[in-house]
Design a protein around this motif. Structure first.
Motif, PDB file in Angstrom:
ATOM      1  N   PRO A 163       0.854  -1.187   0.000  1.00  0.00           N
ATOM      2  CA  PRO A 163       0.000   0.000   0.000  1.00  0.00           C
ATOM      3  C   PRO A 163       0.893   1.242   0.000  1.00  0.00           C
ATOM      4  O   PRO A 163       1.970   1.213   0.584  1.00  0.00           O
ATOM      5  CB  PRO A 163      -0.748  -0.106   1.330  1.00  0.00           C
TER       6      PRO A 163
ATOM      7  N   SER B  45       2.687   2.479  -2.277  1.00  0.00           N
ATOM      8  CA  SER B  45       3.930   2.467  -3.038  1.00  0.00           C
ATOM      9  C   SER B  45       3.770   3.240  -4.339  1.00  0.00           C
ATOM     10  O   SER B  45       4.733   3.498  -5.034  1.00  0.00           O
ATOM     11  CB  SER B  45       4.362   1.029  -3.302  1.00  0.00           C
ATOM     12  N   GLY B  46       2.535   3.599  -4.683  1.00  0.00           N
ATOM     13  CA  GLY B  46       2.312   4.407  -5.891  1.00  0.00           C
ATOM     14  C   GLY B  46       1.677   3.642  -7.037  1.00  0.00           C
ATOM     15  O   GLY B  46       1.693   4.102  -8.170  1.00  0.00           O
TER      16      GLY B  46
ATOM     17  N   THR C 141      -1.509   3.043  -7.765  1.00  0.00           N
ATOM     18  CA  THR C 141      -2.631   3.713  -8.416  1.00  0.00           C
ATOM     19  C   THR C 141      -2.151   4.925  -9.222  1.00  0.00           C
ATOM     20  O   THR C 141      -2.648   5.191 -10.309  1.00  0.00           O
ATOM     21  CB  THR C 141      -3.686   4.114  -7.378  1.00  0.00           C
ATOM     22  N   THR C 142      -1.159   5.630  -8.689  1.00  0.00           N
ATOM     23  CA  THR C 142      -0.592   6.761  -9.426  1.00  0.00           C
ATOM     24  C   THR C 142      -0.037   6.270 -10.766  1.00  0.00           C
ATOM     25  O   THR C 142      -0.303   6.855 -11.820  1.00  0.00           O
ATOM     26  CB  THR C 142       0.543   7.408  -8.606  1.00  0.00           C
TER      27      THR C 142
ATOM     28  N   ASN D 242      10.026   2.933  -7.255  1.00  0.00           N
ATOM     29  CA  ASN D 242       9.310   4.194  -7.371  1.00  0.00           C
ATOM     30  C   ASN D 242       9.848   5.218  -6.376  1.00  0.00           C
ATOM     31  O   ASN D 242      10.667   4.894  -5.521  1.00  0.00           O
ATOM     32  CB  ASN D 242       7.818   3.943  -7.136  1.00  0.00           C
ATOM     33  N   MET D 243       9.351   6.421  -6.466  1.00  0.00           N
ATOM     34  CA  MET D 243       9.700   7.533  -5.569  1.00  0.00           C
ATOM     35  C   MET D 243      11.167   7.902  -5.737  1.00  0.00           C
ATOM     36  O   MET D 243      11.825   8.307  -4.769  1.00  0.00           O
ATOM     37  CB  MET D 243       9.452   7.174  -4.087  1.00  0.00           C
TER      38      MET D 243
ATOM     39  N   ASP E 167      12.242  10.434  -7.034  1.00  0.00           N
ATOM     40  CA  ASP E 167      12.398  11.859  -6.706  1.00  0.00           C
ATOM     41  C   ASP E 167      12.740  12.050  -5.227  1.00  0.00           C
ATOM     42  O   ASP E 167      13.563  12.891  -4.869  1.00  0.00           O
ATOM     43  CB  ASP E 167      11.134  12.647  -7.082  1.00  0.00           C
ATOM     44  N   VAL E 168      12.102  11.226  -4.380  1.00  0.00           N
ATOM     45  CA  VAL E 168      12.377  11.323  -2.944  1.00  0.00           C
ATOM     46  C   VAL E 168      13.812  10.886  -2.655  1.00  0.00           C
ATOM     47  O   VAL E 168      14.539  11.533  -1.886  1.00  0.00           O
ATOM     48  CB  VAL E 168      11.391  10.449  -2.138  1.00  0.00           C
TER      49      VAL E 168
ATOM     50  N   THR F 151       9.568   7.491 -11.348  1.00  0.00           N
ATOM     51  CA  THR F 151       8.909   8.450 -10.447  1.00  0.00           C
ATOM     52  C   THR F 151       7.479   8.568 -10.952  1.00  0.00           C
ATOM     53  O   THR F 151       7.204   9.303 -11.899  1.00  0.00           O
ATOM     54  CB  THR F 151       9.615   9.821 -10.487  1.00  0.00           C
TER      55      THR F 151
ATOM     56  N   LEU G 280       4.854   9.858  -9.892  1.00  0.00           N
ATOM     57  CA  LEU G 280       4.204  11.156  -9.773  1.00  0.00           C
ATOM     58  C   LEU G 280       4.508  12.059 -10.962  1.00  0.00           C
ATOM     59  O   LEU G 280       3.692  12.873 -11.363  1.00  0.00           O
ATOM     60  CB  LEU G 280       4.692  11.820  -8.480  1.00  0.00           C
TER      61      LEU G 280
ATOM     62  N   ARG H  88      -3.138  19.862  -0.180  1.00  0.00           N
ATOM     63  CA  ARG H  88      -3.174  20.495  -1.500  1.00  0.00           C
ATOM     64  C   ARG H  88      -4.570  21.052  -1.735  1.00  0.00           C
ATOM     65  O   ARG H  88      -5.562  20.350  -1.519  1.00  0.00           O
ATOM     66  CB  ARG H  88      -2.838  19.461  -2.571  1.00  0.00           C
TER      67      ARG H  88
HETATM   68  P1  GDP Z   1      -1.003   2.844  -3.870  1.00  0.00           P
HETATM   69  O1  GDP Z   1      -1.546   2.709  -2.483  1.00  0.00           O
HETATM   70  O2  GDP Z   1       0.119   1.927  -4.103  1.00  0.00           O
HETATM   71  O3  GDP Z   1      -2.061   2.766  -4.917  1.00  0.00           O
HETATM   72  O4  GDP Z   1      -0.322   4.279  -3.927  1.00  0.00           O
HETATM   73  P2  GDP Z   1      -0.885   5.623  -4.492  1.00  0.00           P
HETATM   74  O5  GDP Z   1      -0.772   5.670  -5.970  1.00  0.00           O
HETATM   75  O6  GDP Z   1      -2.222   5.891  -3.897  1.00  0.00           O
HETATM   76  O7  GDP Z   1       0.201   6.639  -3.937  1.00  0.00           O
HETATM   77  C1  GDP Z   1       0.426   6.836  -2.559  1.00  0.00           C
HETATM   78  C2  GDP Z   1       1.035   8.217  -2.332  1.00  0.00           C
HETATM   79  O8  GDP Z   1       2.348   8.282  -2.875  1.00  0.00           O
HETATM   80  C3  GDP Z   1       0.246   9.320  -3.003  1.00  0.00           C
HETATM   81  O9  GDP Z   1       0.167  10.406  -2.113  1.00  0.00           O
HETATM   82  C4  GDP Z   1       1.069   9.660  -4.231  1.00  0.00           C
HETATM   83  O10 GDP Z   1       0.912  11.001  -4.609  1.00  0.00           O
HETATM   84  C5  GDP Z   1       2.486   9.386  -3.752  1.00  0.00           C
HETATM   85  N1  GDP Z   1       3.399   9.015  -4.848  1.00  0.00           N
HETATM   86  C6  GDP Z   1       3.196   8.084  -5.798  1.00  0.00           C
HETATM   87  N2  GDP Z   1       4.258   8.022  -6.627  1.00  0.00           N
HETATM   88  C7  GDP Z   1       5.155   8.931  -6.178  1.00  0.00           C
HETATM   89  C8  GDP Z   1       6.465   9.350  -6.614  1.00  0.00           C
HETATM   90  O11 GDP Z   1       7.019   8.876  -7.589  1.00  0.00           O
HETATM   91  N3  GDP Z   1       7.062  10.307  -5.861  1.00  0.00           N
HETATM   92  C9  GDP Z   1       6.490  10.866  -4.771  1.00  0.00           C
HETATM   93  N4  GDP Z   1       7.143  11.801  -4.098  1.00  0.00           N
HETATM   94  N5  GDP Z   1       5.267  10.503  -4.339  1.00  0.00           N
HETATM   95  C10 GDP Z   1       4.608   9.552  -5.029  1.00  0.00           C
END
Ligand code: GDP
Ligand code: MG
Length: 708
Positions: free
Chosen positions: A9, A11-12, A14-15, A112-113, A115-116, A141, A143, A500
């Motif tokens: 959960p 990890s991104g 859905t993004t 992923n992430m 950028d972080v 990344t 996002l 936001r």
């Molecule tokens: P899921 O639970 O795996 O579906 O994750 P989500 O897509 O809902 O993302 C969880 C959070 O991580 C959200 O607030 C996104 O905006 C953030 N997020 C996703 N990808 C990235 C990324 O590449 N960089 C950063 N900084 N945040 C990200």
């Protein structure tokens, strides 16, 4: 070609899914948002289907998300599994990776992430991870949609390659021996790529796998007796042994592939958390914050705005007068004027009058949610919940229920243990949803106006919801069907960030939209029906006062039910029943029956008429009953879908209504004693309080199961 996205959960997934497919799924920062898998076509190549699986920490069979994800990966054979790994939490994320690889499905790791990672000046050595785990690794990344081309490229390559599965993680010798033995037994039953995975699951005594494989009894007994022997020797169960070795495997190389920037200052979030999730301060701070939220939105700021709407928009010279004047000037039939002004406008207006308060409430709750604070509450409550066998995870259905109980009930799916899930389905509707807000605001505003405890009424509704869920759990846990302890609760806390504006606006807009839509449909219709039934007698004569109407005569034959609770009046009874259609109807019905539109003409305090039938105490009893009793039909429907059968739905609704009744009875009857009134009913009230206390404080007969 089908690509499944799997990962922890947050990890991104859905993004990534949204940008790959152009879809627009809700992104949330707690478990339960993506409970079902979602499918979409890759934007740039429609022949590729992307599947967003629910977030999971492992492939064990304990939560619904795990079962859904695992069934999909193992049984439906996606061509590629893209494992999204949160780079800033590499160690925990790779735990799932090792299991995904073990299933034998081709895995591409997407870190992923990035950028972080870059911002923190950390370094991840992807090449080494690829070597250690023998699969392609891509840095992305999500996002900012970076790295997607390479991700798709690598996935296509791996798909074309049709590589044979080769284990990367070898367990200690005794476990490997058992795995080979089990593999011999099951090799006919499963796909050759997956033998090892199934064998490991059998070793873990995974019930679902054992059920599916239906190994013959003799073999099973031999296998189990060997496992048991091994477990005794090492003094741990087989599942934990495997888990431990997996973590050991990861920690052996994670330091080499993830080089942390040492000079990084301790991050702000963990500093804030030292205070906000402090063992002793966490809960009081939460209570204060919730008090502020409800106080601000219902009593002060929101209240002022609502008064403005009620006095100016719906007050004398406002909409009701305008419409009435207009209709009279064109000589419309009196009954039609009545139906429109005293029915539709009174009912819908009464409900819409509370829109400003609802706006404030959703805005403030939205800020808490967006900033990352709400996720912490689960942690804070976990300490309390755990004592009686619930985990902090139960807070998420509760949180979602403050918007609407329908998704709240569905969110109970994230709770692993079946009995706890059932219990949450039964109790999560105690949280005051958006539709109950007008009732709370009405009672607080009309019956406690100017009272020194007015500011307490609205927050008390929220805290009562939480308290009743806790009390119900304590009571139910002492019955056989619900005994048992909670699974460990692991959740990564998102960093705090400023809400936001766009996200917040979207959240508030959506909630208000459905509220307004309901007002224009269900509430409108119900108000008109209530008006007709309360304006005509059985012989269809248009009446001046509703006291001899059809509705009054129906109400008066059943209102005795609520007499013990202090509000056995036909209007309150009818309102309670219309509330089953939608809770806003309680207020809408009052609007029609107390002549909201008519009163406004005389310029009188609109809701002061309520005090003819209510005292503050009976009004509070009415409020409590309507908050806790059976929810609206939509939520009952959700309960039925989630329970999967009629009997449990019946139990749930029965429990809610009974609890509401007993609670309202105690509040009213024991409350009356403090005003100096003591009679037979007082004794019944005290008895009810004693029975309730007994159910709460009696020793737990299942404490044994509870501890081990
Ligand atoms: P899921 O639970 O795996 O579906 O994750 P989500 O897509 O809902 O993302 C969880 C959070 O991580 C959200 O607030 C996104 O905006 C953030 N997020 C996703 N990808 C990235 C990324 O590449 N960089 C950063 N900084 N945040 C990200
Ligand atoms: Mg998601």
């Amino acid at each position: 070609m089908r690509i499944a996205l799997a990962g922890n959960p947050n990890s991104g997934k859905t993004t990534l899914f949204n940008s790959l497919t152009g879809n627009n799924q809700h992104i949330g920062n707690w478990p339960g948002v993506t409970v079902e898998k979602k499918e979409g076509q890759l934007r740039t190549d429609k022949s590729i289907t992307i599947i967003d699986l629910p977030g999971i920490y492992s492939l064990s069979p304990y939560s619904l998300e795990e079962v859904i994800s695992r069934d999909y990966i193992v049984n439906e054979n996606p061509d590629i599994v893209v494992n999204i790994v949160d780079g800033s939490n590499l160690e925990r994320n790779l735990y799932l990776t090792t299991q995904l690889i073990e299933t034998g499905v081709p895995v591409v790791i997407a870190i992923n992430m990035m950028d972080v990672i870059a911002k923190n000046k950390d370094v991840i050595r992807s090449n080494q991870i690829a070597k250690m785990l023998n699969c392609p690794v891509v840095e992305i990344t999500a996002l900012k949609s970076q790295g997607f081309d390479e991700l798709i490229e690598k996935s296509k390559e791996l798909y074309a390659e049709k590589k044979k599965y080769r284990p990367v993680l070898w367990y200690s010798e005794p476990i490997e021996k058992m795995i080979s033995k089990i593999s011999e037994v099951i090799k006919e039953k499963v796909d050759s790529q997956k033998i090892r995975w199934f064998a490991i699951k059998v070793f873990e005594r995974d019930e679902k796998v054992l059920e599916d494989l239906s190994i013959n009894k003799a073999d099973l007994e031999t296998i189990f007796s060997e496992i048991t022997e091994y477990e005794k020797e090492l003094d741990d169960d087989s599942e934990s042994l495997v888990t431990r070795e997996r973590y050991a495997f990861i920690s052996r190389f994670v330091d080499r592939v993830y080089i942390k920037n040492k000079i990084k200052a301790q991050n702000i979030s963990s500093k804030i958390d030292k205070i906000l999730t402090n063992k002793y301060l966490g809960l009081p701070i939460f209570v204060v914050i919730i008090f502020l939220v409800y106080y601000l939105s219902i009593t002060t700021v929101g209240g002022i705005m609502t008064d403005f709407v009620n006095d100016v928009v719906f007050g004398s010279g406002g909409i009701p007068d305008l419409v009435r004047g207009l209709l009279e000037s064109i000589n419309t039939w009196p009954w039609l004027i009545g139906a429109i002004v005293d029915g539709a406008i009174s009912g819908v207006g009464a409900v819409l009058g509370f829109l400003p308060q609802m706006f404030m409430l959703f805005l403030l709750l939205g800020i808490l949610e967006e900033s990352g604070y709400m996720a912490r509450i689960a942690f804070i409550l976990d300490r309390i919940f755990r004592r009686f066998g619930l985990s902090g995870k139960a807070f998420f259905p509760m949180l979602i229920s403050t918007g609407c109980a329908v998704p709240g009930v569905m969110a109970a799916r994230t709770i692993e243990e079946e009995n706890n899930r059932k219990m949450m389905i039964m109790t999560t509707t105690f949280m005051p949803c958006g539709a109950k807000l007008p009732i709370i605001a009405l009672i607080a505003g009309a019956m406690f106006r100017g009272s020194s405890i007015q500011w307490l009424i609205a927050p008390s509704a929220y805290l009562l919801g939480i308290l009743m869920i806790i009390i119900s759990s304590i009571i139910l846990k002492k019955f056989k069907g619900f005994a048992g302890k909670a699974a460990p609760f692991i959740m990564e806390l998102p960093d705090y960030h400023l809400p936001r504006v766009k996200g917040l606006a979207f959240l508030v807009y959506n909630k208000l939209k459905s509220f307004v839509k309901k007002a224009g449909t269900i509430i409108l219709l119900a108000s008109v029906i209530v008006w007709f039934l309360s304006s005509f007698s059985w012989s269809f004569v248009l009446l001046d006062s509703p006291e001899t109407s059809i509705l009054a005569s129906i109400g008066k034959t059943i209102d005795f039910m609520f007499t013990p609770l202090g509000w056995g009046d036909w209007k309150a009874t009818v309102a309670t029943f219309t509330g089953l259609i939608a809770k806003e109807n309680v207020v809408g019905t009052f609007g029609v029956l107390y002549g909201f539109a008519e009163v406004s003409e005389s310029g009188a305090e609109i809701w002061s008429l309520l005090s003819v039938d209510f005292s503050p105490l009976s009004a509070y009893s009415f409020l409590v009953f309507n908050l806790i009793c059976a929810p609206c039909f939509a939520a009952i429907g959700a309960i039925k879908r989630e329970m999967g059968n009629r009997r449990w739905t019946f139990y749930a609704v029965g429990f809610q209504t009974l609890l509401a009744y007993v609670l309202a009875l105690i509040i009213y009857r024991v409350g009356l004693i403090f005003t100096g009134i003591f009679n037979v009913w007082s004794i019944i009230g005290i008895l009810a309080l004693m029975i309730l206390s007994y159910l709460i404080f009696r020793p737990n007969p299942y404490l044994k199961n509870f501890d081990n």
